[in-house]
Design a protein around this motif. Structure first.
Motif, PDB file in Angstrom:
ATOM      1  N   TYR A 358       0.856  -1.191   0.000  1.00  0.00           N
ATOM      2  CA  TYR A 358       0.000   0.000   0.000  1.00  0.00           C
ATOM      3  C   TYR A 358       0.891   1.240   0.000  1.00  0.00           C
ATOM      4  O   TYR A 358       1.721   1.425   0.883  1.00  0.00           O
ATOM      5  N   ASP A 359       0.702   2.057  -1.033  1.00  0.00           N
ATOM      6  CA  ASP A 359       1.521   3.258  -1.210  1.00  0.00           C
ATOM      7  C   ASP A 359       0.765   4.446  -0.629  1.00  0.00           C
ATOM      8  O   ASP A 359      -0.003   5.118  -1.319  1.00  0.00           O
ATOM      9  N   ILE A 360       0.976   4.702   0.652  1.00  0.00           N
ATOM     10  CA  ILE A 360       0.230   5.736   1.373  1.00  0.00           C
ATOM     11  C   ILE A 360       1.177   6.875   1.731  1.00  0.00           C
ATOM     12  O   ILE A 360       2.189   6.651   2.403  1.00  0.00           O
ATOM     13  N   PRO A 361       0.888   8.090   1.302  1.00  0.00           N
ATOM     14  CA  PRO A 361       1.770   9.221   1.641  1.00  0.00           C
ATOM     15  C   PRO A 361       1.687   9.550   3.122  1.00  0.00           C
ATOM     16  O   PRO A 361       0.694   9.220   3.793  1.00  0.00           O
ATOM     17  N   PRO A 362       2.699  10.202   3.678  1.00  0.00           N
ATOM     18  CA  PRO A 362       2.672  10.582   5.094  1.00  0.00           C
ATOM     19  C   PRO A 362       1.624  11.655   5.350  1.00  0.00           C
ATOM     20  O   PRO A 362       1.124  12.286   4.406  1.00  0.00           O
ATOM     21  N   LEU A 466      -7.825   7.339   3.493  1.00  0.00           N
ATOM     22  CA  LEU A 466      -8.284   6.674   4.713  1.00  0.00           C
ATOM     23  C   LEU A 466      -8.588   5.207   4.432  1.00  0.00           C
ATOM     24  O   LEU A 466      -8.314   4.333   5.272  1.00  0.00           O
ATOM     25  N   LYS A 467      -9.151   4.911   3.279  1.00  0.00           N
ATOM     26  CA  LYS A 467      -9.411   3.518   2.919  1.00  0.00           C
ATOM     27  C   LYS A 467      -8.125   2.699   2.927  1.00  0.00           C
ATOM     28  O   LYS A 467      -8.071   1.604   3.497  1.00  0.00           O
ATOM     29  N   LYS A 468      -7.086   3.232   2.295  1.00  0.00           N
ATOM     30  CA  LYS A 468      -5.834   2.489   2.206  1.00  0.00           C
ATOM     31  C   LYS A 468      -5.174   2.348   3.574  1.00  0.00           C
ATOM     32  O   LYS A 468      -4.548   1.320   3.870  1.00  0.00           O
ATOM     33  N   ILE A 469      -5.297   3.370   4.425  1.00  0.00           N
ATOM     34  CA  ILE A 469      -4.760   3.265   5.775  1.00  0.00           C
ATOM     35  C   ILE A 469      -5.460   2.134   6.528  1.00  0.00           C
ATOM     36  O   ILE A 469      -4.818   1.322   7.219  1.00  0.00           O
ATOM     37  N   CYS A 470      -6.778   2.064   6.407  1.00  0.00           N
ATOM     38  CA  CYS A 470      -7.537   1.002   7.065  1.00  0.00           C
ATOM     39  C   CYS A 470      -7.136  -0.366   6.517  1.00  0.00           C
ATOM     40  O   CYS A 470      -6.949  -1.325   7.288  1.00  0.00           O
ATOM     41  N   CYS A 471      -7.000  -0.476   5.200  1.00  0.00           N
ATOM     42  CA  CYS A 471      -6.624  -1.751   4.596  1.00  0.00           C
ATOM     43  C   CYS A 471      -5.269  -2.226   5.099  1.00  0.00           C
ATOM     44  O   CYS A 471      -5.110  -3.389   5.498  1.00  0.00           O
ATOM     45  N   GLU A 472      -4.291  -1.338   5.076  1.00  0.00           N
ATOM     46  CA  GLU A 472      -2.965  -1.729   5.518  1.00  0.00           C
ATOM     47  C   GLU A 472      -2.958  -2.072   7.000  1.00  0.00           C
ATOM     48  O   GLU A 472      -2.309  -3.036   7.420  1.00  0.00           O
ATOM     49  N   ARG A 473      -3.686  -1.302   7.812  1.00  0.00           N
ATOM     50  CA  ARG A 473      -3.754  -1.579   9.253  1.00  0.00           C
ATOM     51  C   ARG A 473      -4.357  -2.960   9.502  1.00  0.00           C
ATOM     52  O   ARG A 473      -3.854  -3.735  10.325  1.00  0.00           O
ATOM     53  N   LEU A 474      -5.436  -3.269   8.822  1.00  0.00           N
ATOM     54  CA  LEU A 474      -6.090  -4.560   9.022  1.00  0.00           C
ATOM     55  C   LEU A 474      -5.197  -5.706   8.572  1.00  0.00           C
ATOM     56  O   LEU A 474      -5.141  -6.753   9.226  1.00  0.00           O
ATOM     57  N   PHE A 475      -4.486  -5.517   7.463  1.00  0.00           N
ATOM     58  CA  PHE A 475      -3.615  -6.576   6.966  1.00  0.00           C
ATOM     59  C   PHE A 475      -2.385  -6.755   7.845  1.00  0.00           C
ATOM     60  O   PHE A 475      -2.026  -7.888   8.196  1.00  0.00           O
ATOM     61  N   ARG A 476      -1.754  -5.660   8.212  1.00  0.00           N
ATOM     62  CA  ARG A 476      -0.488  -5.759   8.944  1.00  0.00           C
ATOM     63  C   ARG A 476      -0.664  -6.144  10.411  1.00  0.00           C
ATOM     64  O   ARG A 476       0.170  -6.862  10.969  1.00  0.00           O
ATOM     65  N   ALA A 491     -14.118  -5.738   3.224  1.00  0.00           N
ATOM     66  CA  ALA A 491     -13.355  -5.480   2.003  1.00  0.00           C
ATOM     67  C   ALA A 491     -14.252  -5.553   0.782  1.00  0.00           C
ATOM     68  O   ALA A 491     -14.116  -4.771  -0.161  1.00  0.00           O
ATOM     69  N   ILE A 492     -15.196  -6.482   0.795  1.00  0.00           N
ATOM     70  CA  ILE A 492     -16.155  -6.573  -0.306  1.00  0.00           C
ATOM     71  C   ILE A 492     -17.035  -5.327  -0.336  1.00  0.00           C
ATOM     72  O   ILE A 492     -17.269  -4.738  -1.395  1.00  0.00           O
ATOM     73  N   MET A 493     -17.529  -4.915   0.831  1.00  0.00           N
ATOM     74  CA  MET A 493     -18.389  -3.742   0.897  1.00  0.00           C
ATOM     75  C   MET A 493     -17.663  -2.482   0.452  1.00  0.00           C
ATOM     76  O   MET A 493     -18.247  -1.598  -0.177  1.00  0.00           O
ATOM     77  N   ALA A 494     -16.365  -2.383   0.779  1.00  0.00           N
ATOM     78  CA  ALA A 494     -15.579  -1.194   0.446  1.00  0.00           C
ATOM     79  C   ALA A 494     -14.951  -1.273  -0.935  1.00  0.00           C
ATOM     80  O   ALA A 494     -14.212  -0.367  -1.328  1.00  0.00           O
ATOM     81  N   GLU A 495     -15.201  -2.369  -1.660  1.00  0.00           N
ATOM     82  CA  GLU A 495     -14.664  -2.547  -3.012  1.00  0.00           C
ATOM     83  C   GLU A 495     -13.140  -2.515  -3.015  1.00  0.00           C
ATOM     84  O   GLU A 495     -12.514  -1.953  -3.916  1.00  0.00           O
ATOM     85  N   GLU A 496     -12.545  -3.135  -1.993  1.00  0.00           N
ATOM     86  CA  GLU A 496     -11.091  -3.217  -1.882  1.00  0.00           C
ATOM     87  C   GLU A 496     -10.646  -4.629  -2.258  1.00  0.00           C
ATOM     88  O   GLU A 496     -10.541  -5.525  -1.420  1.00  0.00           O
ATOM     89  N   THR A 497     -10.364  -4.815  -3.541  1.00  0.00           N
ATOM     90  CA  THR A 497     -10.010  -6.137  -4.043  1.00  0.00           C
ATOM     91  C   THR A 497      -8.726  -6.664  -3.413  1.00  0.00           C
ATOM     92  O   THR A 497      -8.621  -7.849  -3.093  1.00  0.00           O
ATOM     93  N   GLY A 498      -7.740  -5.786  -3.231  1.00  0.00           N
ATOM     94  CA  GLY A 498      -6.483  -6.226  -2.643  1.00  0.00           C
ATOM     95  C   GLY A 498      -6.670  -6.795  -1.252  1.00  0.00           C
ATOM     96  O   GLY A 498      -6.160  -7.876  -0.933  1.00  0.00           O
ATOM     97  N   LEU A 499      -7.399  -6.097  -0.390  1.00  0.00           N
ATOM     98  CA  LEU A 499      -7.636  -6.577   0.971  1.00  0.00           C
ATOM     99  C   LEU A 499      -8.484  -7.844   0.945  1.00  0.00           C
ATOM    100  O   LEU A 499      -8.279  -8.752   1.761  1.00  0.00           O
ATOM    101  N   LYS A 500      -9.429  -7.924   0.048  1.00  0.00           N
ATOM    102  CA  LYS A 500     -10.249  -9.128  -0.072  1.00  0.00           C
ATOM    103  C   LYS A 500      -9.380 -10.340  -0.391  1.00  0.00           C
ATOM    104  O   LYS A 500      -9.546 -11.417   0.198  1.00  0.00           O
ATOM    105  N   MET A 501      -8.423 -10.173  -1.294  1.00  0.00           N
ATOM    106  CA  MET A 501      -7.535 -11.274  -1.641  1.00  0.00           C
ATOM    107  C   MET A 501      -6.608 -11.620  -0.494  1.00  0.00           C
ATOM    108  O   MET A 501      -6.301 -12.796  -0.255  1.00  0.00           O
ATOM    109  N   LEU A 502      -6.153 -10.614   0.252  1.00  0.00           N
ATOM    110  CA  LEU A 502      -5.303 -10.873   1.407  1.00  0.00           C
ATOM    111  C   LEU A 502      -6.065 -11.639   2.486  1.00  0.00           C
ATOM    112  O   LEU A 502      -5.506 -12.516   3.154  1.00  0.00           O
ATOM    113  N   ALA A 503      -7.343 -11.313   2.666  1.00  0.00           N
ATOM    114  CA  ALA A 503      -8.158 -12.035   3.641  1.00  0.00           C
ATOM    115  C   ALA A 503      -8.375 -13.475   3.194  1.00  0.00           C
ATOM    116  O   ALA A 503      -8.297 -14.414   4.001  1.00  0.00           O
ATOM    117  N   LEU A 504      -8.650 -13.663   1.904  1.00  0.00           N
ATOM    118  CA  LEU A 504      -8.767 -15.022   1.382  1.00  0.00           C
ATOM    119  C   LEU A 504      -7.472 -15.793   1.571  1.00  0.00           C
ATOM    120  O   LEU A 504      -7.479 -16.973   1.959  1.00  0.00           O
TER     121      LEU A 504
END
Length: 688
Positions: A358-362, A466-476, A491-504
């Motif tokens: 996840y490429d999240i700026p500071p 904020l979406k990407k911050i949440c995704c990375e936090r949940l994954f890490r 992840a499905i509700m938020a349309e975050e395919t990357g997080l959905k695949m990480l959860a799978l």
């Protein structure tokens, strides 16, 4: 114009590059420029449009193009491409400089002061208006040799300078990260393939290389051994990604004496184990290598180029802060390729977020504004969550940070007039959301279930960062057996395919623990169906138990080898062989790419190297179908009972979802009982 979305390999069109090898590649926005190349040595300039995947040969150029060559470098600088070195069609090495102006489509050759050795298979990067050329293969009238120098061309004065004492290398890679150039792998002065990593600070001379990782460290910690020195290296999110062919024995990388043999450059390609394409990731903070399980995508054909394609967000200021990265590969997926085949006909895109990148700026501003949140004395607006507990906020901050609130304020809606807005989410969710708006950060102490809900809220209000911050936090930090089901759902509700695949990926890695828990039963029916669709019909689950010992195995990530699709309903297939792995609780899973109606991905196939108890994944789908039938039957029976005994029965019928959950729990209990009671010392297969 957006790039093609991740999915199955796609065949490029236009003037495809046939019989071409060792050309140079330069990325410029949504275009990929390819110059020169060997085989039938050429000096043509091609461009691939990354939006429609169409090749074009640039014909209307001005000026004099460089001579035909291969093994050269092409480097982007100030919207120009700088071509240096290489080997021409009569096998002479070059040391000339040519520049192609992308705006004017014009070649020109500057007057250069100083002289450096002619070479090919070197590397080059541009930084601070200088071209840094490292190593390469050179020759004189007596012999060929490997250069141990760093040549620097000042691009303002076009004056060469040379710095000696660097490790001799050719066919290596040079990757620029900030002001540092990382030199990885290649061949040394003895012609041996090496896998060490050096770093050079380019801010000021003498540009001394510093060893980061030795080859023995890399191989000892990860069994990572390049079969050939040629590879591709890119940087993203503070990590190095390396793609190439690696020595392998079956599905296991070489260890022990085979590893040392390969490191010493004495591997016999005739008798050596097979090789596989591999993608490795080096964390530059921990200096640990990790293999990414993408092999299934590369088992057919040959892959000859890899890079990272980055797309900046578009739309609001919040959206533009997020960069989307995709791994981009070019090759040929034909299993049998004739001489002179098209090396770069087929393209493959893998979503970097499916690898946890996840490429999240500071943060953009200080967190001191957070002290103003919920201060009644200084506030001028009230946010009311679902429980009615008021939160005191400031219009100027919300107008600046929250586009939805800005629209309400500008449109003069009743909320803006009354300076009060009700939000249907619970207090803790709204508070976490407002803390982000005030500080540009997500509180590190937020519980995982709160982060899940904030993810959905961020998607609703189009706050991509904020979406990407949440995704990375949940994954890490929060991916566990307890949480993976809800993370998958959100992840499905938020349309975050990357997080959905990480959860799978996590659920497949921990399939035994997930089955024994109530994770699947807690999922809404639609989410559970989507999970089941991710498991191919051919999958089998095999559980091995021994009274004396349990042997842990390493599990490749099933979803990291999948290419995400933008649609959850598309169908894609790709042919591959199966790979056997084992979960942390000795649940063995074999992966093979098969059709999936869920993600439009190459899905894993599950089986095992050793078996004691075997259950088909089709059991789960039958179980789900049986549960639905049972639910419908019970609902019909309840309606009949109500009609027949309405005068004698005072108790209401049980809720449908309670009945379904009870039936599912009973079926799961029967499954666990059959698995536990059916296992014996000798292998016994139990068909279900």
């Amino acid at each position: 114009m957006p790039l093609l979305k991740p999915g199955q390999p796609i065949r490029t069109t236009g003037n495809n590059l046939v019989g071409l090898w060792r050309p140079s590649f330069v990325k410029v926005d949504h275009r990929l420029f390819v110059y020169g190349g060997g085989g039938n040595v050429t000096n043509d300039l091609h461009v691939l449009n990354l939006c429609d995947m169409r090749w074009e040969t640039i014909q209307t150029v001005k000026g004099t193009a460089p001579c035909k060559r291969y093994g050269h470098t092409a480097t982007l600088w100030n919207n120009c491409i700088i071509v240096f070195g290489g080997c021409n069609e009569i096998t002479e090495y070059c040391n000339d400089i040519h520049i192609f102006d992308l705006d004017k489509l014009t070649w020109f050759q500057p007057e250069v002061t100083g002289n450096v050795p002619a070479r090919y298979l070197h590397s080059a990067v541009a930084y601070d208006n200088k071209l840094f050329v490292y190593g390469g293969f050179a020759k004189n009238s007596d012999c060929t040799y490997v250069l141990d120098e760093l040549s620097v061309l000042d691009l303002k004065t076009f004056v060469w300078s040379k710095y000696h004492g660097v490790p001799p290398r050719y066919n290596h890679s040079a990757t620029l990260i900030g002001n540092k150039m990382y030199i990885y792998a290649g061949k040394d002065e003895h012609g041996d393939t090496v896998s060490d990593l050096f770093v050079i600070n380019l801010n000021a001379p003498p540009y001394t290389p510093h060893l980061v990782l030795s080859g023995s460290q890399s191989s000892a910690s990860s069994h990572m051994v390049l079969l050939k020195s040629q590879h591709f290296c890119e940087a993203v999110c503070g990590k190095l990604l390396v793609f190439g062919r690696y020595l392998a024995h079956g599905n296991h990388l070489l260890t022990g004496s085979n590893t040392q043999t390969a490191l010493n450059g004495t591997a016999n390609t005739t008798n050596s184990p097979e090789s596989v394409y591999g993608l490795w990731m080096l964390d530059l903070d921990t200096l640990e290598w990790e293999r990414q399980e993408c092999n299934a995508n590369f088992e057919v054909g040959g892959w000859n180029y890899f890079t990272i394609i980055s797309e900046a967000g578009c739309g609001s200021e919040e959206q533009s802060q997020v960069t989307m990265n995709n791994l981009f590969f070019l090759g040929n997926t034909d299993p049998f390729r004739p001489q002179g085949y098209d090396h770069f006909r087929d393209a493959l895109v893998i979503n970097a977020e499916s690898l946890g990148l996840y490429d999240i700026p500071p943060p953009n501003f200080s967190h001191e504004f957070a002290q103003l949140l919920n201060n009644p004395e200084l506030s001028d607006f009230v946010i009311v969550p679902s429980n009615g507990q008021e939160l005191h906020v400031h219009q100027v901050i919300l107008i600046t940070r929250w586009p939805h609130f800005r629209n309400i304020y500008r449109s003069g809606m009743i909320e803006a007039q009354q300076r009060r807005m009700e939000i249907p989410e619970p207090y803790e969710i709204v508070l976490a959301f407002l803390k982000y708006l005030y500080s540009d950060r997500l509180d590190e102490n937020e519980p995982w279930h709160v982060v899940c809900e904030v993810l959905v809220v961020a998607n609703m209000y189009l706050l991509n960062r904020l979406k990407k911050i949440c995704c990375e936090r949940l994954f890490r930090h929060h991916m566990t057996v307890e949480s993976c089901g809800l993370i998958f759902e959100k992840a499905i509700m938020a349309e975050e395919t990357g997080l959905k695949m990480l959860a799978l990926d996590f659920m497949f890695r921990n399939y035994g623990s997930v089955l024994k828990s109530d994770v699947l039963l807690q999922m809404p029916l639609a989410v559970r169906q989507e999970f089941m669709e991710a498991v191919p019909d051919e999958a089998t689950l095999e559980v091995s138990r021994s009274a004396s010992s349990i042997i842990p195995r390493t599990l490749p990530s099933p979803t990291k080898c999948l290419t995400a699709s933008s649609s959850s309903t598309s169908h894609n297939t790709i042919v591959s062989n199966s790979t056997t792995t084992t979960t942390s609780n000795n649940t063995s899973i074999t992966h093979a790419t098969t059709p999936s109606s869920m993600l439009g991905i190459s899905t894993p196939h599950y089986s095992s190297p050793t078996s004691s108890t075997s259950t088909s994944s089709s059991y789960h789908q039958q179980h789900l179908h049986h549960e639905q039938q049972q639910q419908q039957q019970q609902q019909q029976q309840q309606q009949q009972q109500q009609q027949q005994h309405s005068t004698t029965s005072s108790a209401p019928p049980p809720a449908a979802n309670t009945t379904a959950a009870a039936a599912a729990a009973a079926a799961a209990a029967r499954m666990r009982h059959s698995m536990s009671s059916g296992v014996q010392t000798n292998s016994m297969s139990v068909g279900v």
